[in-house]
Design an enzyme around this catalytic site. Structure first.
Site, PDB file in Angstrom:
ATOM      1  N   PHE A 444      -2.310  13.046   0.302  1.00 48.81           N
ATOM      2  CA  PHE A 444      -0.968  13.249  -0.432  1.00 48.81           C
ATOM      3  C   PHE A 444       0.196  12.264  -0.275  1.00 48.81           C
ATOM      4  O   PHE A 444       0.099  11.343   0.694  1.00 48.81           O
ATOM      5  CB  PHE A 444      -0.347  14.685  -0.427  1.00 48.81           C
ATOM      6  N   GLU A 445       1.405  12.273  -1.128  1.00 42.69           N
ATOM      7  CA  GLU A 445       2.326  11.116  -1.120  1.00 42.69           C
ATOM      8  C   GLU A 445       1.755   9.875  -1.425  1.00 42.69           C
ATOM      9  O   GLU A 445       2.073   8.837  -1.188  1.00 42.69           O
ATOM     10  CB  GLU A 445       2.997  11.296   0.327  1.00 42.69           C
ATOM     11  N   GLY A 446       0.818   9.856  -2.146  1.00 40.15           N
ATOM     12  CA  GLY A 446      -0.013   8.712  -2.633  1.00 40.15           C
ATOM     13  C   GLY A 446      -1.287   8.461  -1.865  1.00 40.15           C
ATOM     14  O   GLY A 446      -1.282   8.519  -0.412  1.00 40.15           O
TER      15      GLY A 446
END
Length: 671
Positions: A444-446
């Site tokens: 997550f978050e890229g």
């Protein structure tokens, strides 16, 4: 204070006292000494805007305004008060957050939620004038260290403030801030960030959700589905991204992303069943559907059609705290682990006496030291503003922290479980849950793969523009400009490795209008500084070679980009570790002598790793490995299966095969 010995009535009062003059973090170099903690009269440390650290690396430059001095708080009183808050939050988690129960139940405990609200943790970075704690990035990173005791709670709070309400903070109007931030700060309202869709994961620009303007022009009507939304089942406020009609200055029509503040009570919003996840099970993750959801036009964040940039600003700004979060968890694991290995005996000795066990503890500590060094160095830069009040762009550096920290977390928690053996695999103990919880960090978050492309391509674009500028001066500049540009090329290609143009250990180095007649770097770290310079120069050389070889087509060479990103991450980590250790030595901090050994070990290890990685960009390596890898990968993907014969497979008449007969004869002859 709840469960604490703090002299303040509650955490909000404590942290507000830390920020009584709204002072930001800064330590400046004195004209007469290596370090000086003299207060800055301004509320924030200002700087002259220049390239990011990562971008400067591609030119062979180490940005000294990042490296030295290492950031810290204004004074010892601020540090003590922040530590009291951190201790109180940590005690709350130890005594009132039952992580095992949260994991089993798969939902958040209302008492835990209320405790988080009582501590003001829903408004850590919301300004005090809106009822928040007003933490700057350094302070926020420190508190996140304590919150990381439970992965699900950490994710829930991060979804609320690091991304959920961040759009209002960075791009909202005064009216939007006045309306929403006070209730978001207290936790009366909880926020979520709604970007991901079934057809768009890492490719955020390809979202399909639509928003059309109502006939009366007073509302946007949203239709579409978002998936994997943290807090999506109960969030009162969501930052939602949708495609809207857009007409540019030339009159051309298209669809572009716009960001909206959407309240659940606007109507037309339904949340799906909570996802049954591998880890962080108590955090709520679900799909959210929007069906003719009316959103007032005044709830657009920023400008219509400019939402993608806002989404990237939100995501880029929050990644740095993963370094302090993971480091906090790993440091607590080191304490638990060392106690266990002293007590556990095998073969007549404690586990602590075995070198293989010692090496695992050492590597865990080394990674913790590096990632928190990177996180706080990044946070210190993010707390600065330029003369216009704008913070620097630290998106690449924050991505570096996220990549390094998430992968170190997965690696080290796995090693921790290995040391605990069968006990670590059992659900009665927390280690298997920690392993499950930390797996999401790489996604997550890229995803780390996408972030590596961001690190490499953003830096290469900067280097390419710099080279084009030099070539333009060589061809069309004045005589003086052509000579200067030619000298620059000569310096880069010949002089820098031998003459030390980076000046990291040059005693006459100066910056920010200050001059140090003394050696700013501890002499005991000179060798490490030289290695840092050398690997930076080699990195710059490989960058130029790659640009020369591929040009604009470099964006398709992901294996090469991965190498450049990984080396840049290592150089950034080396710079942060060197700067932090140097500060510890000069300030005579506890165990600074052993910290120096930690620094030396990390610098040597990272230098070797970076050097070997850069070898992958040589012609020989491409020929011997990269080209073969691409060819084999293409074949496997075409076959859509593992295409090779089973080790037991043989032709039906293999015993009569001439080669088989000949081999059997040779075997008999050699017996």
């Amino acid at each position: 204070m709840i469960g604490g010995t703090c002299r303040y009535h509650n955490c909000k009062n404590l942290i507000r006292s830390v920020l009584q003059n709204h002072q930001r973090s800064s330590v400046i170099l004195s004209k007469n000494s290596c370090l000086n903690t003299k207060s800055n009269s301004n509320s924030t440390k200002t700087f002259v805007r220049n390239a990011s650290f990562a971008k400067d690396l591609t030119l062979g430059k180490l940005n000294m305004k990042w490296i030295h001095p290492y950031p810290t708080l204004e004074n010892h009183e601020d540090l003590n008060e922040l530590q009291q808050l951190a201790d109180a939050v940590g005690k709350f988690f130890d005594e009132q957050v039952d992580s095992k129960k949260l994991d089993i139940d798969g939902c958040m405990d209302p008492d835990v939620m209320q405790g988080l609200k009582d501590y003001g943790l829903f408004g850590m970075q919301i300004p005090t004038k809106y009822g928040g704690l007003g933490l700057n990035n350094i302070q926020y990173a420190r508190i996140i260290e304590e919150i990381s005791r439970d992965g699900a709670v950490t994710v829930m709070l991060a979804a609320h403030q690091a991304i959920g309400l961040k759009g209002i903070l960075i791009a909202g109007t005064d009216e939007q801030k006045e309306k929403y931030l006070p209730k978001l700060a207290t936790g009366e309202l909880v926020a979520a960030f709604a970007l991901t869709e079934p057809s768009s994961g890492s490719d955020a620009a390809s979202i399909q959700m639509k928003a059309r303007l109502s006939d009366d022009g007073k509302q946007w009507i949203l239709n579409g589905e978002k998936i994997y939304i943290t807090n999506g089942g109960f969030a009162d406020i969501m930052t939602v991204f949708a495609k809207t009609p857009y007409v540019d200055a030339d009159g051309n029509s298209s669809e572009k992303v716009t960001a909206f503040i959407v309240e659940r009570n606007f109507g037309g919003i339904t949340s799906g069943k909570p996802e049954d996840k591998l880890g962080i099970r108590a955090s709520n993750t679900c799909a959210v559907n929007f069906e003719d959801t009316p959103v007032p036009v005044e709830n657009v964040i920023g400008e219509v059609g400019k939402g993608f940039k806002i989404a990237m600003q939100i995501l880029n700004g929050g990644r740095f705290s993963m370094g302090s979060s993971v480091a906090g968890q790993l440091k607590r694991l080191v304490a638990i682990l060392t106690d266990h290995i002293h007590q556990r005996k095998q073969f007549g000795k404690s586990l602590a006496e075995f070198e293989l066990v010692q090496s695992k503890v050492f590597n865990m500590s080394l990674d913790s030291y590096a990632m928190e060094s990177m996180a706080y160095m990044t946070a210190g830069q993010m707390d600065k503003v330029d003369s216009d009040g704008n913070p620097p762009d630290c998106s690449i550096e924050a991505a570096m922290v996220k990549i390094y920290s998430s992968e170190a977390a997965w690696r080290n928690v796995s090693e921790c479980l290995q040391i605990f053996g069968g006990m670590g695999y059992m659900k009665d103990f927390p280690y298997e849950r920690m392993l499950r919880d930390c797996r999401i960090l790489l996604i997550f978050e890229g995803t780390n793969e996408i972030l590596r492309m961001l690190v490499a391509l953003s830096s290469l674009q900067y280097a390419g523009q710099h080279l084009q500028g030099r070539l333009r001066l060589l061809k069309k500049g004045t005589l003086r400009e052509r000579c200067t540009s030619a000298l620059d090329f000569m310096r880069d290609e010949i002089g820098r490795p031998h003459l030390g143009f980076l000046s990291i250990y040059n005693s006459a180095f100066s910056f920010d209008g200050y001059y140090s007649g003394e050696h700013w770097l501890s002499p005991s770290l000179n060798d490490e500084a030289k290695n840092l310079e050398n690997i930076t120069h080699l990195y710059r050389t490989r960058v130029y070679q790659v640009l020369k070889k591929y040009g604009k087509k470099i964006q398709e060479e992901q294996l090469e980009l991965e190498v450049l990103a990984d080396v840049a991450i290592l150089i950034y980590a080396m710079s942060a570790v060197l700067s932090r250790c140097n500060k510890s030595i000069f300030l005579n901090l506890r165990n600074h002598d052993h910290e120096r050994f930690m620094c030396k070990a990390f610098m040597a290890k990272s230098y070797r790793e970076a050097y070997l990685l850069l070898e992958r960009l040589t012609h020989d390596y491409r020929k011997e490995h990269t080209d073969i890898q691409k060819k084999v990968s293409k074949h496997i993907l075409e076959e859509k299966q593992f295409p090779y014969a089973h080790p037991l497979d043989v032709p039906e008449d293999f015993q009569n095969h001439p080669d088989y007969i000949r081999q059997q004869q040779l075997i008999k002859a050699n017996r």
